[in-house]
Design a protein around this motif. Structure first.
Motif, PDB file in Angstrom:
ATOM      1  N   PRO A  60      -5.668  17.815   2.508  1.00  0.00           N
ATOM      2  CA  PRO A  60      -5.524  18.930   3.631  1.00  0.00           C
ATOM      3  C   PRO A  60      -4.689  18.609   4.738  1.00  0.00           C
ATOM      4  O   PRO A  60      -4.852  17.653   5.419  1.00  0.00           O
ATOM      5  CB  PRO A  60      -7.079  19.246   4.076  1.00  0.00           C
ATOM      6  CG  PRO A  60      -7.675  17.712   3.940  1.00  0.00           C
ATOM      7  CD  PRO A  60      -7.073  17.144   2.749  1.00  0.00           C
ATOM      8  N   HIS A 120      -8.988  14.097  12.815  1.00  0.00           N
ATOM      9  CA  HIS A 120      -9.982  13.047  12.609  1.00  0.00           C
ATOM     10  C   HIS A 120      -9.461  11.824  11.954  1.00  0.00           C
ATOM     11  O   HIS A 120      -8.057  12.039  11.420  1.00  0.00           O
ATOM     12  CB  HIS A 120     -11.509  13.201  12.257  1.00  0.00           C
ATOM     13  CG  HIS A 120     -11.561  13.811  10.885  1.00  0.00           C
ATOM     14  ND1 HIS A 120     -10.772  14.710  10.395  1.00  0.00           N
ATOM     15  CD2 HIS A 120     -12.451  13.490   9.800  1.00  0.00           C
ATOM     16  CE1 HIS A 120     -11.208  14.965   9.157  1.00  0.00           C
ATOM     17  NE2 HIS A 120     -12.058  14.214   8.697  1.00  0.00           N
ATOM     18  N   ASP A 137     -12.306  19.812   8.041  1.00  0.00           N
ATOM     19  CA  ASP A 137     -13.550  19.303   7.982  1.00  0.00           C
ATOM     20  C   ASP A 137     -14.646  19.665   8.816  1.00  0.00           C
ATOM     21  O   ASP A 137     -14.617  19.023  10.210  1.00  0.00           O
ATOM     22  CB  ASP A 137     -13.406  17.690   7.901  1.00  0.00           C
ATOM     23  CG  ASP A 137     -12.374  17.421   6.882  1.00  0.00           C
ATOM     24  OD1 ASP A 137     -11.300  17.844   6.748  1.00  0.00           O
ATOM     25  OD2 ASP A 137     -12.561  16.298   6.321  1.00  0.00           O
TER      26      ASP A 137
HETATM   27 ZN   LIG Z   1     -11.066  15.681   4.826  1.00  0.00          ZN
END
Ligand SMILES: [Zn+2]
Ligand SMILES: [Zn+2]
Ligand SMILES: [Zn+2]
Length: 263
Positions: free
Chosen positions: A41, A79, A176
């Motif tokens: 992603p 992240h 996420d």
């Molecule tokens: Zn992920």
């Protein structure tokens, strides 16, 4: 005809292992629908002369070639999980083309992880070969001003971890997450386009599901929403039949142009 001010390219819409998943022969992994081929992603946000990458996935090289990306002026990290950072070495050709360093932005904990994971990039030891030339910046809650556009960090819960989505103009990208805290919901009003995590139907400790993300869409009421970080449980065509018309599954190669002023 006015030219679009801001263009969002979906570089990857898949979950951490990608779809098809190695060794899997399920209907979605075997599907001939190109929308069921999902790299890891990421999106690329293009406006004016500038391009901002959100996350550098293990598929980044392939994604950049496929989407004809010719420059990267900054990278924002949601992240530091492997599926969001592992392509970072492949930004070297952009250093060669553009000259200079590329600024990268992340929350403190995730910049620390990136510096540790890619120790050689940030080490002062002289190298006989090339390495990415990057400058790290840590963000907290303040908007990140990049070339005339503000990217607002949106704090999200990813299981027990904290990650960030970004709001920019009338668009937001929330990969996420398992939960959107109340104070973040207030940053997400009046959206034209909302991208959000919807891994599958079955619950998962760190990801949102189709059902849960539909609830988020109902509360936030964006004009359009696109689900991403999708695993092989969800066939593109079958799943879309279950969704209201303003909610679609993202797919690799999808482009969304926002014509109006984004400030
Ligand atoms: Zn992920
Ligand atoms: Zn499969
Ligand atoms: Zn993650």
């Amino acid at each position: 005809m006015s030219t679009p001010f801001l263009n969002i390219k979906v570089l990857g819409s898949g979950t951490s292992v990608g779809v098809p998943t190695i060794g899997c022969h399920c209907a979605v992994c075997s599907s001939n629908d190109p929308r069921d081929k999902r790299l890891r992603p990421s999106i690329y946000v293009q406006y004016g002369e500038h391009g901002v990458l959100i996350d550098s996935t293990p598929d980044f090289r392939q994604q950049a070639l496929r989407a004809n990306i010719e420059r990267i002026d900054a990278i924002l990290f949601t992240h530091s999980h492997a599926d969001h950072i592992m392509g970072l070495d492949d930004v070297r050709p952009f250093n060669f083309r553009q000259g200079g360093e590329i600024p990268i932005y992340g929350a403190a904990e995730h910049i620390d992880n990136i510096r540790r994971c890619f120790h050689y990039i940030f080490s002062n030891h002289k190298t006989e070969s090339s390495k990415p030339r990057l400058v790290t910046h840590v963000f907290d809650t303040a908007p990140i001003e990049l070339f005339g556009l503000a990217f607002v960090p949106v704090r999200l819960c990813h299981g027990r971890g904290t990650v960030h989505g970004f709001r920019f103009g009338s668009a937001a990208y929330l990969t996420d997450h398992s939960d959107i805290p109340e104070e973040s919901m207030t940053l997400l009003t009046g959206l034209d386009v909302l991208f959000l995590d919807a891994l599958r139907h079955r619950p998962h400790p760190t990801h949102s599901t189709v059902e849960r993300s539909l609830q988020s869409v109902e509360k936030l009421a964006p004009k359009r929403a696109f689900f991403t970080h999708i695993c092989h449980d969800l066939g593109h065509a079958n799943t879309e039949q279950l969704l209201p018309p303003h909610v679609r599954l993202a797919y690799d190669g999808l482009e969304i142009a926002l014509p109006e002023s984004v400030q």
